[in-house]
Design an enzyme around this catalytic site. Structure first.
Site, PDB file in Angstrom:
ATOM      1  N   CYS A 123      27.621  -0.562  13.710  1.00  0.00           N
ATOM      2  CA  CYS A 123      27.376  -0.105  15.087  1.00  0.00           C
ATOM      3  C   CYS A 123      25.979  -0.517  15.552  1.00  0.00           C
ATOM      4  CB  CYS A 123      27.525   1.412  15.187  1.00  0.00           C
ATOM      5  SG  CYS A 123      29.223   2.016  15.174  1.00  0.00           S
ATOM      6  N   CYS A 205      35.979   0.175  19.463  1.00  0.00           N
ATOM      7  CA  CYS A 205      36.437  -1.010  18.738  1.00  0.00           C
ATOM      8  C   CYS A 205      37.828  -0.771  18.144  1.00  0.00           C
ATOM      9  CB  CYS A 205      35.456  -1.341  17.624  1.00  0.00           C
ATOM     10  SG  CYS A 205      33.845  -1.865  18.224  1.00  0.00           S
ATOM     11  N   CYS A 208      38.304   0.922  14.669  1.00  0.00           N
ATOM     12  CA  CYS A 208      37.696   2.261  14.551  1.00  0.00           C
ATOM     13  C   CYS A 208      38.252   3.248  15.575  1.00  0.00           C
ATOM     14  CB  CYS A 208      36.186   2.157  14.697  1.00  0.00           C
ATOM     15  SG  CYS A 208      35.420   1.112  13.441  1.00  0.00           S
ATOM     16  N   CYS A 233      27.637   6.657  17.687  1.00  0.00           N
ATOM     17  CA  CYS A 233      27.378   5.328  17.121  1.00  0.00           C
ATOM     18  C   CYS A 233      25.936   4.889  17.308  1.00  0.00           C
ATOM     19  CB  CYS A 233      28.315   4.304  17.734  1.00  0.00           C
ATOM     20  SG  CYS A 233      28.270   4.323  19.525  1.00  0.00           S
TER      21      CYS A 233
HETATM   22 FE1  SF4 Z   1      31.614  -1.776  13.970  1.00  0.00          FE
HETATM   23 FE2  SF4 Z   1      33.501   0.087  14.217  1.00  0.00          FE
HETATM   24 FE3  SF4 Z   1      31.008   0.512  15.184  1.00  0.00          FE
HETATM   25 FE4  SF4 Z   1      32.666  -1.241  16.344  1.00  0.00          FE
HETATM   26  S1  SF4 Z   1      32.917   1.010  16.213  1.00  0.00           S
HETATM   27  S2  SF4 Z   1      30.547  -1.541  15.946  1.00  0.00           S
HETATM   28  S3  SF4 Z   1      33.736  -2.143  14.548  1.00  0.00           S
HETATM   29  S4  SF4 Z   1      31.651   0.271  13.026  1.00  0.00           S
END
Ligand code: SF4
Length: 238
Positions: A123, A205, A208, A233
């Site tokens: 993230c 995403c 996730c 995040c």
């Molecule tokens: Fe990476 Fe998941 Fe964060 Fe997206 S939501 S940046 S794929 S960890």
């Protein structure tokens, strides 16, 4: 660029904004931070409400999105439909290519499932660092956060000072319910992500995010393998 308000004026400005109906409050905000107001959108329902107000009323707000490289195809489709509907460009910030190459080489393409540290590092690379670039020079960052989205957001104020990014943060929909958001989108025929029709509420995403079950809070579909208190995040930690 200098701000017309200081952190000491936060309470006063917050009170003024609370008195005004949207989008007059958004207009007042842009007058308080001339040329310095931005909206970050992930094309979720709340972001689409704000995008609609900004674009229909031609408010001087820079709208940007973070393309993490791991988004759903449906998210790109609503991005496209939004640009077509309003005829205004949306800025895109992409992660640093070298950092992504290193992340994938060293930790693999699904490292975020293995530990909280790995997830936060992904993230940080794909979201937080691009966000820092997107917010450079801005004075006020507008978001579609709502208090009822999760337990980590239940104390969310309308206007606050974001220490991490050094600017004001305005959450004009903080007291809206999900049904108010949905009613607005329907009434104004605003483009929305088709995943919402399949049980997805908060959409990030693709690896996730999952649909939620009846009764779950709206952030339950994000990083579902982690405990609720960790479900941010780095964009909205405060
Ligand atoms: Fe990476 Fe998941 Fe964060 Fe997206 S939501 S940046 S794929 S960890």
């Amino acid at each position: 660029m200098t701000s017309l308000v200081s952190p000491a004026d936060l309470t006063a400005l917050s009170g003024q904004l609370e008195q005004l109906p949207l989008p007059q409050a958004l207009l007042h905000l842009t007058e308080s931070f001339p040329g310095g107001t931005v909206l970050s959108t992930s094309f979720g329902q709340e972001d689409q409400v704000l995008t609609d107000m900004i674009m229909r009323f031609d408010l001087p707000v820079r709208v940007f999105t973070l393309d993490t490289g791991r988004l759903f195809e449906e998210t790109y489709k609503v991005f496209q439909r939004t640009v077509e509907r309003y005829g205004r460009k949306i800025e895109v910030y992409f992660p640093d290519a070298l950092a992504v190459e290193t992340l994938l080489r060293e930790r693999g393409p699904f490292s975020f499932y293995e530990s909280l540290d790995n997830r936060k590092e992904c993230c940080r690379i794909r979201k937080v660092e691009p966000l820092r670039r997107a917010l450079a020079g801005a004075q006020c960052w507008m978001t579609g956060l709502r208090t009822e989205q999760s337990e980590t957001r239940n104390q969310l104020p309308a206007l606050t000072w974001d220490e991490s990014f050094g600017l004001y943060k305005y959450n004009p929909l903080h007291h809206w319910s999900l049904s108010e958001v949905e009613d607005y989108l329907q009434h104004h025929r605003v483009p929305y992500n088709s995943l919402h029709d399949r049980g997805f509420v908060s959409i990030g995403c693709q690896p996730c995010t999952r649909a939620i079950r009846p009764g779950e809070d709206s952030r339950a579909g994000r990083w579902w393998w982690e405990h609720n208190t960790n479900k941010e995040c780095g964009l909205h930690d405060r």
